[in-house]
Enzyme design. Structure first.
Site, PDB file in Angstrom:
ATOM      1  N   ASP A  19       0.820  -1.217   0.000  1.00 33.26           N
ATOM      2  CA  ASP A  19       0.000   0.000   0.000  1.00 33.26           C
ATOM      3  C   ASP A  19       0.850   1.263   0.000  1.00 33.26           C
ATOM      4  OD1 ASP A  19      -2.039  -1.735   0.094  1.00 33.26           O
ATOM      5  OD2 ASP A  19      -2.805  -1.143   2.071  1.00 33.26           O
ATOM      6  N   ALA A  20       1.944   1.233   0.764  1.00 28.35           N
ATOM      7  CA  ALA A  20       2.764   2.438   0.901  1.00 28.35           C
ATOM      8  C   ALA A  20       3.360   2.842  -0.450  1.00 28.35           C
ATOM      9  CB  ALA A  20       3.884   2.208   1.906  1.00 28.35           C
ATOM     10  N   LYS A  27     -29.165 -12.069  -9.497  1.00 29.39           N
ATOM     11  CA  LYS A  27     -29.829 -10.777  -9.377  1.00 29.39           C
ATOM     12  C   LYS A  27     -29.230 -10.071  -8.167  1.00 29.39           C
ATOM     13  CE  LYS A  27     -34.194  -8.384  -9.753  1.00 29.39           C
ATOM     14  NZ  LYS A  27     -33.897  -7.318  -8.835  1.00 29.39           N
ATOM     15  N   LYS A  32     -31.914 -14.765 -19.065  1.00 27.51           N
ATOM     16  CA  LYS A  32     -32.027 -13.939 -20.272  1.00 27.51           C
ATOM     17  C   LYS A  32     -31.892 -14.840 -21.496  1.00 27.51           C
ATOM     18  CE  LYS A  32     -29.902 -10.054 -17.864  1.00 27.51           C
ATOM     19  NZ  LYS A  32     -28.698  -9.263 -17.610  1.00 27.51           N
ATOM     20  N   CYS A  42     -30.466 -22.262  40.159  1.00 29.31           N
ATOM     21  CA  CYS A  42     -31.431 -21.591  39.274  1.00 29.31           C
ATOM     22  C   CYS A  42     -32.233 -22.641  38.515  1.00 29.31           C
ATOM     23  CB  CYS A  42     -30.690 -20.697  38.283  1.00 29.31           C
ATOM     24  SG  CYS A  42     -31.763 -19.970  37.034  1.00 29.31           S
ATOM     25  N   GLU A  80     -27.792 -15.617 -14.651  1.00 31.22           N
ATOM     26  CA  GLU A  80     -26.852 -14.903 -13.779  1.00 31.22           C
ATOM     27  C   GLU A  80     -27.534 -14.551 -12.460  1.00 31.22           C
ATOM     28  OE1 GLU A  80     -27.094 -10.577 -16.018  1.00 31.22           O
ATOM     29  OE2 GLU A  80     -26.041 -12.230 -17.002  1.00 31.22           O
ATOM     30  N   TYR A 100       2.048   2.145  -3.379  1.00 25.88           N
ATOM     31  CA  TYR A 100       0.924   2.660  -4.162  1.00 25.88           C
ATOM     32  C   TYR A 100       0.682   4.131  -3.800  1.00 25.88           C
ATOM     33  CZ  TYR A 100      -3.901   3.193  -5.784  1.00 25.88           C
ATOM     34  OH  TYR A 100      -5.045   3.642  -6.397  1.00 25.88           O
ATOM     35  N   SER A 108     -37.051  -2.236 -16.073  1.00 23.03           N
ATOM     36  CA  SER A 108     -36.985  -3.239 -15.015  1.00 23.03           C
ATOM     37  C   SER A 108     -37.383  -4.577 -15.618  1.00 23.03           C
ATOM     38  CB  SER A 108     -37.907  -2.855 -13.868  1.00 23.03           C
ATOM     39  OG  SER A 108     -39.208  -2.759 -14.352  1.00 23.03           O
ATOM     40  N   CYS A 158     -26.525 -15.382  34.848  1.00 25.79           N
ATOM     41  CA  CYS A 158     -27.144 -15.582  36.151  1.00 25.79           C
ATOM     42  C   CYS A 158     -26.125 -16.329  37.013  1.00 25.79           C
ATOM     43  CB  CYS A 158     -28.415 -16.411  35.983  1.00 25.79           C
ATOM     44  SG  CYS A 158     -28.941 -17.237  37.491  1.00 25.79           S
TER      45      CYS A 158
HETATM   46  S1  IVH Z   1     -30.914  -6.872 -16.500  1.00 27.52           S
HETATM   47  C1  IVH Z   1     -33.836  -4.866 -19.422  1.00 27.52           C
HETATM   48  N1  IVH Z   1     -29.455  -8.306 -14.854  1.00 27.52           N
HETATM   49  O1  IVH Z   1     -32.823  -5.665 -11.357  1.00 27.52           O
HETATM   50  C2  IVH Z   1     -33.220  -5.672 -18.371  1.00 27.52           C
HETATM   51  N2  IVH Z   1     -30.793  -6.586 -13.918  1.00 27.52           N
HETATM   52  O2  IVH Z   1     -35.818  -5.173 -12.314  1.00 27.52           O
HETATM   53  C3  IVH Z   1     -32.363  -4.847 -17.483  1.00 27.52           C
HETATM   54  N3  IVH Z   1     -30.578  -6.344 -11.484  1.00 27.52           N
HETATM   55  O3  IVH Z   1     -32.980  -2.322 -12.091  1.00 27.52           O
HETATM   56  C4  IVH Z   1     -31.923  -5.481 -16.234  1.00 27.52           C
HETATM   57  N4  IVH Z   1     -29.111  -7.973 -11.205  1.00 27.52           N
HETATM   58  O4  IVH Z   1     -30.920  -3.068 -10.918  1.00 27.52           O
HETATM   59  C5  IVH Z   1     -30.344  -7.307 -14.964  1.00 27.52           C
HETATM   60  N5  IVH Z   1     -28.088  -9.643 -13.532  1.00 27.52           N
HETATM   61  C6  IVH Z   1     -28.958  -8.648 -13.647  1.00 27.52           C
HETATM   62  C7  IVH Z   1     -29.404  -7.907 -12.524  1.00 27.52           C
HETATM   63  C8  IVH Z   1     -30.332  -6.886 -12.701  1.00 27.52           C
HETATM   64  C9  IVH Z   1     -29.809  -7.021 -10.613  1.00 27.52           C
HETATM   65  C10 IVH Z   1     -31.501  -5.276 -11.126  1.00 27.52           C
HETATM   66  C11 IVH Z   1     -31.308  -4.015 -11.884  1.00 27.52           C
HETATM   67  C12 IVH Z   1     -32.645  -3.612 -12.435  1.00 27.52           C
HETATM   68  C13 IVH Z   1     -33.575  -4.572 -11.796  1.00 27.52           C
HETATM   69  C14 IVH Z   1     -34.550  -5.072 -12.835  1.00 27.52           C
END
Ligand code: IVH
Length: 683
Positions: free
Chosen positions: A31-32, A119, A296, A446, A117, A34, A80, A440
């Site tokens: 670190d130092a 979430k 997806k 007890c 993947e 860096y 979303s 206790c």
């Molecule tokens: S794809 C059009 N992939 O979930 C599709 N979203 O409701 C766009 N999120 O606001 C989203 N992990 O914040 C995607 N592996 C992932 C995700 C992800 C978390 C969140 C993201 C988004 C919400 C979707």
């Protein structure tokens, strides 16, 4: 070397170290060193303002506070995704069926490819790179217009200020979308620091991440240990799109962007189900929170054909797991007295479904914790239950605290204070300086401790007295029939049959179970005594080492410390326990009541066929219970451990085996089913 060249070289080197440290987790320099490079660059830039640049790592420490965030209109809206909460199979199958129907695929046609993947539970962010340089970062906002948080996002060392890939450098616009999140350990550390400074703590990593990014003072954001994963695209100009989402993620990796390693390209609904299941088993071991997985459609061409409905893509779905945190209210705060006298405050809660079960109690750990969190009766609290961990109260929702009047006056309930005396026996409660746990001081005087001690004594892994549960123990102790474990062996049919809800048949069964427990092993007997810090494994070590009870009773504290795996704390607990005349009397009375075992038997087990082999059990075996399998393995000298490591020799897996099986496969540990285990035992 010219100043400009030196500045360029420093920037490159510092970014290389940032990547090594923050992305690859493999720092190259101390670190130092860096810090020295960093200061040199800062000084050169201060002296030569004409050399400043948007991709300089010095911008990562944050500039002057902003009066407010600017607005950013997303050229490609941030949408979303639809959420499924169904079971593992129907959630995935429903999605696959919808996609296939929309694409007009018949039953006979091959399964579709999906990218699966995690979430992430954080804050969505859009990173705009122009010719490979990070020029803007924006929050999602309402999906159309977000906030300009560029200064704060630049402080995340995991986010490249310049993309590493030539193709990306040529692209006029490349918007990368992903999630800013906090690892759980970073979150704990950050809250610890907030507490030390007397500042507000955050209730969960997501709130902490969002709060940090929406800080107007970038210097504060710079101190927050935020992380990032890329998972999608926004606007793109002049960059050739790969054919699939899976390849896009690989391209991100090549650009130096962090992409989560827990991802897969799978086939059809069955592939999605397997991914959902595998991640569910690992969820608690992940270093960060997730609330589900995302599926997806892998091919972008198919994504384009599927399009959107009401601002949600038809080609993606989030499949959630049961929430691990929920809100509920505290109905009472009670005190539990444990076997060793430990006083634990417990919150009685309005029933709430969390982490897959209905929870009505949550531990508050100790009174320091109650004071720190200021939990009161009537409060709305966040309850967390993750995996097999005991449910706990994470935090109070301060705005929801009931008050005496409607105008936010005095709280209805006073703060909870630690009792000075045991609610069960009236003995003083002591809290040694520097320790969090209060106890206790009543010892076996007890009734609460006595009851717990009896339940422990009768437990399955101790003397195994079937039918001696907590209701019965309450009656026996409260009725004065049983004071110590030895009294159990003097109980008569008349005494038992006279108890509430005790038919003669159950009384006879209980007497038979008590009688049966007379024949035991030395290890079980030592464990059953309930000596502080002496668990099952230590009891076995002691039995093996001493071979007989008299040798153990005669051992000095120094001698006890010579037992392999017995340290000073355990030796002191043992010495303390055996030094008390009362405990010696109970042991003598138990022997007089006819408890017996074969002396030296455990020592013989060392020579047993499985000596030195470590097993881990996971899942439900077809015929053996967990305890039976454990006993069988141990009777042949093997050891049973709780978690899989490189030192594990075998994993025995049954139905619905979870993360331990996955881990065994990763480490190449041999996996046995029940019949293979039996073969091994019979050899
Ligand atoms: S794809 C059009 N992939 O979930 C599709 N979203 O409701 C766009 N999120 O606001 C989203 N992990 O914040 C995607 N592996 C992932 C995700 C992800 C978390 C969140 C993201 C988004 C919400 C979707």
């Amino acid at each position: 070397m010219s100043v400009a060249a030196r500045v360029e070289a420093l920037r490159e080197e510092i970014e290389r170290h940032n990547r090594a440290y923050y992305v690859l987790d493999a720092p190259i320099i101390p670190d130092a060193e860096y810090d020295r490079l960093f200061r040199e660059l800062q000084e050169l830039e201060a002296a030569h303002p004409e050399l400043r640049s948007a991709d300089s790592p010095t911008l990562r420490v944050g500039g002057a506070p902003l009066p407010a965030f600017g607005q950013v209109r997303h050229r490609v809206p941030m949408l979303s995704i639809r959420t499924e909460t169904d079971t593992e199979a129907s959630g995935a199958e429903g999605f696959d069926a919808r996609v296939r129907r929309e694409l007009g695929l018949g039953e006979g046609e091959p399964p579709l490819e999906y990218a699966a993947e995690l979430k992430f539970d954080g804050l969505a962010i859009s990173l705009r790179y122009e010719h490979g340089l990070l020029i803007q970062a924006a929050t999602r906002g309402d999906g159309e217009v977000g906030e300009d948080v560029t200064q704060n996002v630049r402080t995340l060392r995991q986010i490249p200020l310049r993309l590493r890939d030539d193709g990306a450098m040529r692209a006029p616009v490349l918007e990368v979308r992903g999630e800013i999140y906090l690892r759980r350990d970073d979150f704990e550390r950050m809250n610890q620091r907030q507490r030390e400074r007397g500042e507000k703590t955050f209730v969960n990593p997501r709130n902490a991440a969002a709060g940090s990014i929406r800080q107007l003072d970038p210097a504060i954001a710079a101190r927050r240990p935020l992380s990032f994963f890329a998972y999608g695209l926004g606007e793109v100009q002049g960059w050739p799109l790969p054919a699939t989402h899976g390849e896009l993620l690989e391209a991100f990796v090549a650009m130096g962007l962090p992409v989560c390693e827990h991802r897969a390209v799978v086939l059809g609904a069955s592939g999605l189900v397997a991914f959902h299941r595998e991640i569910a088993a690992r969820r608690d071991q992940l270093p960060f929170d997730i609330d589900g997985v995302v599926y997806k459609v892998n091919r972008f061409e198919l994504q384009a054909r599927l399009g959107f409905v009401s601002r949600e893509p038809r080609w993606a779905v989030a499949h959630k797991y049961p929430a691990q945190e929920m809100l509920t209210t505290v109905e009472a705060i009670e005190v539990q007295v444990g076997r060793t006298g430990a006083i634990t405050p417990v919150a009685r809660l309005a029933p709430v479904f969390v982490g897959g079960v209905t929870v009505t109690n949550a531990t508050l750990h100790n009174f320091e914790e109650v004071e720190r969190k200021d939990v009161r009766v009537g409060d709305t609290v966040i309850v967390r239950r993750a995996g097999d961990v005991i449910p706990e109260v994470v935090a109070v929702v301060a705005e929801k605290r009931p008050t005496r009047d409607l105008f936010g006056g005095e709280p209805l309930h006073p703060p909870v204070v630690m009792p000075t005396h045991c609610p069960e026996c009236g003995s003083a409660i002591e809290k040694p300086e520097g320790e969090a746990i209060a106890r206790c001081t009543g010892g076996l005087y007890c009734p609460a401790q006595r009851k717990q001690a009896l339940l422990h004594f009768a437990g399955r892994r101790a003397m195994d007295i079937e039918g001696l549960g907590d209701k019965l123990v309450d009656q026996l102790v409260d009725g004065g029939l049983v004071h110590t474990a030895a009294d159990l062996y003097g109980l008569t049919l008349e005494q038992l049959a006279g108890l509430e809800r005790m038919a003669e048949k159950s009384a006879r069964n209980l007497l038979a179970a008590i009688d049966k427990s007379r024949r035991t092993t030395l290890a079980r007997f030592i464990f059953a005594l309930g000596i502080r810090n002496v668990g099952e494994a230590t009891a076995k070590d002691l039995a093996r080492y001493f071979g007989g009870l008299d040798a153990l009773l005669a051992a000095s504290e120094e001698r006890l410390q010579q037992v392999p795996e017995v340290g000073p704390v355990v030796a002191a607990s043992l010495a303390h326990f055996f030094a008390q005349p009362h405990n010696r009397e109970v042991i003598a009375a138990l022997r007089a009541a006819g408890l017996n075992w074969t002396e030296g038997e455990a020592a013989a087990a060392v020579a047993a066929p499985l000596a030195g082999k470590t097993f881990v059990l996971t899942g439900a075996l077809p015929t053996l219970s967990r305890d039976e399998a454990k006993d069988l393995i141990e009777s042949r000298g093997g050891k049973v451990a709780g978690s899989v490591s490189k030192k594990t020799h075998y994993v025995v897996a049954g139905a619905e085996a979870g993360s331990k099986l996955v881990r065994a496969q990763e480490l190449g540990v041999p996996v046995l089913d029940e019949s293979q285990l039996m073969e091994l035992l019979e050899q």
